[in-house]
Design a protein around this motif. Structure first.
Motif, PDB file in Angstrom:
ATOM      1  N   GLU A  51       0.832  -1.204   0.000  1.00 31.65           N
ATOM      2  CA  GLU A  51       0.000   0.000   0.000  1.00 31.65           C
ATOM      3  C   GLU A  51       0.865   1.252   0.000  1.00 31.65           C
ATOM      4  O   GLU A  51       0.599   2.197  -0.744  1.00 31.65           O
ATOM      5  N   LYS A  79      -9.367   6.360   3.422  1.00 33.16           N
ATOM      6  CA  LYS A  79      -9.428   4.901   3.442  1.00 33.16           C
ATOM      7  C   LYS A  79     -10.838   4.431   3.106  1.00 33.16           C
ATOM      8  O   LYS A  79     -11.795   4.696   3.834  1.00 33.16           O
ATOM      9  N   THR A  84      -6.340  -1.299   6.617  1.00 31.48           N
ATOM     10  CA  THR A  84      -5.598  -1.448   5.362  1.00 31.48           C
ATOM     11  C   THR A  84      -4.213  -2.053   5.545  1.00 31.48           C
ATOM     12  O   THR A  84      -3.512  -2.279   4.564  1.00 31.48           O
ATOM     13  N   SER A 108      -5.812   9.692   9.169  1.00 35.12           N
ATOM     14  CA  SER A 108      -6.677   9.007   8.214  1.00 35.12           C
ATOM     15  C   SER A 108      -8.133   9.345   8.483  1.00 35.12           C
ATOM     16  O   SER A 108      -8.517   9.649   9.615  1.00 35.12           O
ATOM     17  N   ASP A 144      -7.025   1.874  -2.173  1.00 32.47           N
ATOM     18  CA  ASP A 144      -6.757   0.810  -1.204  1.00 32.47           C
ATOM     19  C   ASP A 144      -6.163  -0.417  -1.878  1.00 32.47           C
ATOM     20  O   ASP A 144      -6.325  -0.630  -3.088  1.00 32.47           O
ATOM     21  N   SER A 151     -12.359  -7.507   0.470  1.00 33.99           N
ATOM     22  CA  SER A 151     -12.099  -6.241  -0.216  1.00 33.99           C
ATOM     23  C   SER A 151     -11.946  -6.391  -1.725  1.00 33.99           C
ATOM     24  O   SER A 151     -11.832  -5.394  -2.436  1.00 33.99           O
ATOM     25  N   GLU A 162      -6.774  -1.672  -7.782  1.00 33.30           N
ATOM     26  CA  GLU A 162      -5.782  -1.095  -6.876  1.00 33.30           C
ATOM     27  C   GLU A 162      -5.145   0.177  -7.424  1.00 33.30           C
ATOM     28  O   GLU A 162      -4.032   0.525  -7.054  1.00 33.30           O
TER      29      GLU A 162
END
Length: 309
Positions: A51, A79, A84, A108, A144, A151, A162
């Protein structure tokens, strides 16, 4: 007035939906629905990148950030997912160090699902206005990793990509100014966001009216109407939802930018910003154009933002 000083995106390589049949356990009918009906074709996937690496790659493409690192007061992680990374890993702190943003406060925002990106821009603009420094900036990081089965897709709704975006937000400026923002959560009292059968039926029942509510609310705050919009930059959930929404809201189909649905998949709360960059590259935004960004997320969260290019 809050403005988008610069926007960049990082889109990893893509794979066809067909290749996700086995990993996601898709049936033939679901593959056909996603591709032929919903318009999905290829999905951004970055299995070898973390990430932090994805977000850093997007931010490093911001030419306006180079040499201006000391002006960044806030780094805001938008987010789409509540979690995450495994504790104690902090991708946000890793990005801050990689970019040399040593004067910035980092935090965040979450729990608005894929509508969190627009919330983060609004929060960043509010903080910058309170600081009173016209030269101060905030960096919003959206998108994310799909690192859990939960997810990777929303059953019979969309497949997640992504792709990520970096948005440099200013407290002033004469380009890409925010004219109006409106958000609403129609959540459950128990806080559950999973789409169980009951939740899925409720989401489908309220979706169009809830989306119309935030779109019209943002336009009202901007002092504009549907006819004043030159372009709509939506979340890339699927083609059908926006075909219906266009008719429901009275927006001409050719004013809605849907090209990235087939190219990226639904990249959480980064979608509107990915679409913004694509629209600029294609010359679809001219100085003075009014455009709309929209998003909706799990937990029945909805948001819309009206801007002037």
């Amino acid at each position: 007035m809050t403005s988008l000083a610069a926007v960049s995106s990082y889109l990893p390589p893509t794979i066809p939906v067909e290749q996700l049949r086995e990993p996601l356990g898709l049936t033939d009918q679901q593959v056909r629905r996603f591709t032929r009906l919903y318009g999905l074709d290829r999905i951004c996937q970055a299995p070898a990148q973390s990430e932090a690496e994805l977000l850093t790659a997007a931010a490093e493409k911001l030419e306006a950030l180079a040499g201006q690192e000391d002006r960044v007061r806030y780094v805001v992680r938008a987010k789409g997912l509540r979690t995450t990374a495994p504790y104690p890993v902090s991708p946000l702190q890793q990005v801050r160090e990689a970019l040399g943003l040593h004067r910035a406060t980092v935090f965040s925002v979450a729990d608005h699902g894929c509508a969190t990106g627009l919330l983060a821009v609004d929060a960043a603009g509010t903080l910058l206005a309170a600081d009173g420094d016209p030269d101060a900036l905030a960096l919003v990081l959206a998108g994310d990793k799909t690192f859990t089965p939960f997810s990777q897709w929303v059953e019979d709704v969309s497949i997640m990509g992504e792709g990520v975006s970096a948005v440099l937000v200013g407290a002033g400026g004469d380009r890409d100014r925010v004219l109006g923002y409106h958000a609403r959560i129609h959540g459950r009292e128990d806080g559950v966001i999973d789409l169980d059968p009951e939740g899925a039926r409720d989401a489908k029942r309220i979706y169009q009216d809830a989306m119309a509510e935030v779109v019209l609310g943002a336009l009202d705050r901007a002092g504009l109407g549907i006819a004043d919009l030159d372009l709509v930059l939506p979340h890339n959930v699927n083609r059908v939802s926006w075909t219906v929404a266009a008719a429901h809201l009275g927006i001409p189909r050719d004013r809605i930018f849907l090209e990235n649905i087939a190219r990226t998949g639904h990249c959480f709360c980064a979608d509107p910003f990915i679409n913004y960059q694509s629209a600029r590259e294609l010359g679809l935004l001219r100085p003075g154009d009014r455009y709309l960004m929209t998003s909706a997320g799990l937990g029945q969260s909805f948001a819309a933002m009206v801007l002037e290019h």
